[in-house]
Design an enzyme around this catalytic site. Structure first.
Site, PDB file in Angstrom:
ATOM      1  N   THR A  14       1.728   5.911   0.649  1.00 20.31           N
ATOM      2  CA  THR A  14       1.563   6.511   1.973  1.00 20.31           C
ATOM      3  C   THR A  14       1.269   5.381   2.960  1.00 20.31           C
ATOM      4  OG1 THR A  14       0.720   8.421   3.192  1.00 20.31           O
ATOM      5  CG2 THR A  14      -0.936   7.134   2.007  1.00 20.31           C
TER       6      THR A  14
ATOM      7  N   CYS B 227      -7.473   8.848   8.684  1.00 22.48           N
ATOM      8  CA  CYS B 227      -7.101   9.716   7.570  1.00 22.48           C
ATOM      9  C   CYS B 227      -7.570   9.078   6.262  1.00 22.48           C
ATOM     10  CB  CYS B 227      -5.590   9.883   7.516  1.00 22.48           C
ATOM     11  SG  CYS B 227      -4.861  10.701   8.951  1.00 22.48           S
TER      12      CYS B 227
ATOM     13  N   HIS C 167      -2.619  12.703   1.581  1.00 23.21           N
ATOM     14  CA  HIS C 167      -2.910  12.028   2.852  1.00 23.21           C
ATOM     15  C   HIS C 167      -3.501  13.086   3.783  1.00 23.21           C
ATOM     16  CE1 HIS C 167      -1.205   9.214   6.255  1.00 23.21           C
ATOM     17  NE2 HIS C 167      -2.283   9.854   6.673  1.00 23.21           N
TER      18      HIS C 167
END
Lengths: 207, 159
Positions: free
Chosen positions: B23, B29, B46
């Site tokens: 990711t 995040c 994520h």
């Protein structure tokens, strides 16, 4: 009942585009005055995008960019951001300071110059918006980040993601002399502020 | 051939040896990886926010929903809860305002919530790289469970 970003009508989007146009025009003028160079801009786009798609803008999530970010307070709230790819930021610094620092755009003077440019053009944008809409709009102090586009953009989207799966982006691209500077300007109003903004410019068709 | 599975924001993916799951550009995040060493399968999520607030609409942008669904999928593939190990990365504060306290930042709160959720689900958290003021790209190697963390200007490391 708060509105949904994805339910904006075409005429409401057009009105917001117009707001973007006036603000960005003022910002481009400010930028060209700082640089003493002609600065062109694209016609702003007012786009409704799925939040999760936003970080893919600007050449992909890992693309290295510099962002100057400010919160907006006052009658409307939201986020506003000036984003530059690294090479454009380097050009901007050279135009402002005459030469690049040894550390490049990581240098303290360079970062301070970029932050100040971001601050000036953001204020110009908001002044125009305020004059046009009659709303009081106050920016926070600016903050600079030099990192991956995904990390920067997702961070300013997080707050919005608590209440919506979509973002309204008013985007404009600036181009300096001979396309040497290619910057992006984003304004992301909060959900409730969209209502206020649309009402104040007489573009609210439904509730 | 090793294929790389990409996980977007507010999503999760699972895969098996010899794939890699990646990711890109985690800021505030948090990326969560769950790996089954015995079976060499695992997943990566994520997430953007700590907890689902609307019970009628479950979204993978919330840590609790994404972690629960990812674990469920791994259990369906034959994993056992006791054999799963978690690693987490991200949760940074990309923009520092003079008035802001890092402990109140959404990145910090995300990381705290993720750890709490893993604890409640009895998943062993074996490594983490969270906080700071920079973004991270993470890649999980499903042949080893090793998590590679790339940053801009803060080096590269494995946890």
């Amino acid at each position: 009942m708060s509105m949904k970003i994805e339910a904006l009508t075409d005429s409401e989007l057009d009105a917001l585009k117009e707001v973007g146009n006036i603000g960005a025009g003022n910002a481009a003028t400010a930028l060209s005055q700082i640089l003493s160079k002609r600065v062109d801009m694209t016609v702003p786009r007012a786009r409704v995008l799925e939040l999760t798609k936003v970080p893919e803008l600007l050449g992909g999530e890992e693309n290295l960019v510099i962002g100057v970010y400010l919160r907006i307070f006052g009658d409307i709230q939201g986020n506003i951001m000036f984003l530059l790819p690294v090479n454009s930021a380097e050009t901007l610094v050279e135009m402002l300071l005459g030469a690049a620092e040894e550390e490049g755009v990581l240098g303290e003077i360079s970062q301070s110059a970029i932050t100040e440019v971001g601050n000036i053009i953001t204020s110009s944008y908001l002044n125009a918006l305020s004059a046009f809409s009659g709303l009081t709009v106050v920016p926070s102090t600016p903050s600079l980040a030099y990192d991956m586009a995904g990390a920067i953009l997702s961070t300013i989207l997080i707050e919005l993601s608590e209440v919506s799966d979509y973002a309204l982006l008013i985007e404009t691209e600036f181009m300096g002399d001979g396309k040497t500077i290619d910057g992006n300007f984003f304004m992301l109003p909060d959900l409730d502020s969209l209502n206020v903004l649309l009402k104040s410019i007489g573009a609210k068709k439904h509730d | 051939m090793t294929d790389t599975i990409k996980v977007g924001m507010a999503d999760y993916k699972v895969g098996e040896n010899p794939s890699k799951i990646i990711t890109l550009g985690l800021g505030s995040c948090v990326g969560i990886t769950i790996y089954d060493k015995g079976k060499k399968i695992g997943g990566m999520a994520h997430i953007m926010l700590p907890k689902n607030t609307n019970p009628e609409k479950r979204s993978l942008k919330f840590a609790d929903v994404a972690i629960e669904e990812m674990i469920e999928e791994l259990l369906k593939k034959g994993s056992r809860l006791s054999g799963l190990e978690a690693k987490i990365a991200g949760g940074s504060q990309m923009f520092a305002f003079s008035s802001s306290d890092e402990k109140k930042s959404i990145g910090y709160r995300n990381a705290v919530a993720v750890k709490q959720i893993l604890k409640e689900l009895k998943i062993n958290l074996i490594a983490e790289d969270t906080g700071g003021k920079f973004g991270r790209t993470i890649e999980l190697d499903l042949s080893t469970g090793e998590l590679k963390i790339k940053t801009i200007g803060h080096g590269e490391k494995y946890i």
